[in-house]
Write an enzyme that holds these catalytic residues in place. Sequence first.
Site, PDB file in Angstrom:
ATOM      1  N   CYS A  84       0.394  -1.516  -0.337  1.00  0.00           N
ATOM      2  CA  CYS A  84      -0.006  -0.083  -0.229  1.00  0.00           C
ATOM      3  C   CYS A  84       0.326   1.164   0.088  1.00  0.00           C
ATOM      4  O   CYS A  84       1.686   1.247  -0.945  1.00  0.00           O
ATOM      5  CB  CYS A  84      -1.024   0.050   1.548  1.00  0.00           C
ATOM      6  SG  CYS A  84      -2.201   0.937   0.867  1.00  0.00           S
ATOM      7  N   HIS A 186      -4.492  -4.838  -0.660  1.00  0.00           N
ATOM      8  CA  HIS A 186      -3.668  -5.331   0.646  1.00  0.00           C
ATOM      9  C   HIS A 186      -3.804  -6.846   0.251  1.00  0.00           C
ATOM     10  O   HIS A 186      -4.825  -7.617   0.468  1.00  0.00           O
ATOM     11  CB  HIS A 186      -3.897  -4.531   1.799  1.00  0.00           C
ATOM     12  CG  HIS A 186      -4.358  -3.474   2.157  1.00  0.00           C
ATOM     13  ND1 HIS A 186      -3.318  -2.841   3.291  1.00  0.00           N
ATOM     14  CD2 HIS A 186      -4.699  -2.013   1.881  1.00  0.00           C
ATOM     15  CE1 HIS A 186      -3.360  -1.458   3.388  1.00  0.00           C
ATOM     16  NE2 HIS A 186      -4.594  -1.329   2.608  1.00  0.00           N
ATOM     17  N   GLU A 188      -2.974  -9.043   2.259  1.00  0.00           N
ATOM     18  CA  GLU A 188      -3.376  -9.212   4.299  1.00  0.00           C
ATOM     19  C   GLU A 188      -4.768  -9.545   4.572  1.00  0.00           C
ATOM     20  O   GLU A 188      -5.685 -10.340   5.278  1.00  0.00           O
ATOM     21  CB  GLU A 188      -2.068  -8.488   5.598  1.00  0.00           C
ATOM     22  CG  GLU A 188      -2.969  -7.726   5.064  1.00  0.00           C
ATOM     23  CD  GLU A 188      -2.926  -6.253   4.286  1.00  0.00           C
ATOM     24  OE1 GLU A 188      -2.911  -5.546   5.516  1.00  0.00           O
ATOM     25  OE2 GLU A 188      -2.043  -6.339   3.611  1.00  0.00           O
TER      26      GLU A 188
END
Length: 204
Positions: A84, A186, A188
Site C-alpha cells: 500500500c 492489501h 493480507e
Amino acid sequence: MIAIIDYGAGNLFSVKNALDFLGYENIITSSAEDLKRADKLILPGVGALPDAMKKLNETGLVEVILDEIAAKDNCSGKPLLGICLGMQMLFQKGYEFEETDCLGILEGEVRFIDAPGLKIPHMGWSDIKIENKCPLSVGIKEGDMLYYVHSYKAVTPKENISLYSEYGGIVPGLVFNGNVYGAQFHPEKSGKVGLGILKNFANL
C-alpha cells in the site's frame, strides 16, 4: 525469516497475522541488525506519504534497506515487498499534499487518482488484469479480486507492472523490478488470492 519494518506508519499486525497464518517465521522490528539478519523484508504503510517518508528517514534505516536489497546493483539482494503506502514509497517522488522525495528504487511517481465520477478513495474489491508475469503473480489469473484502499496511484512504465486494475484508468496493483515488489492492494486483506501472493513472496 521475514522482517516487517516498523517505522511508525505501517499496518504491521495485519501483515504479521497473515504471515503467522501461513506459517512463515516473521518479526516486527525497527532494528538495523534484524533487517540484516532477515532473509526478506516487508515495508508496510498507511497514512500520508510525506509523513511516512519523514518517519522512515528519521529511523536511519533507509541506507540499511537500500544496502540489503542492493538497490545500487539493480535490485539483486534480499527480496523486498512494499504494501500500500509502502509500495508508493518505493518510487522516485510523490505528490500527496506536497512534492516528496521517496526511496527511488522504482522508476515513476505517485499521483492522485484522477477518476471523474468515481469515489475517491478507491476502496473495496477490484478485479485484476495481467500486464507482465512475475514471481509474485504465479497462480494469479485475470478476474481475480484484490482489496484496495487508496487515493493515490503509481505512474510507472508498463515493464514495471505485473498486475493492474482499472479505476478511471490503469491502477498498478503489483509492481516489480528485480527482487523488489510493491502491492498497492492489501494482500493480507485479499482472501486466498492475497495470501497466495504473500506465499509467493515468502517462498522466493
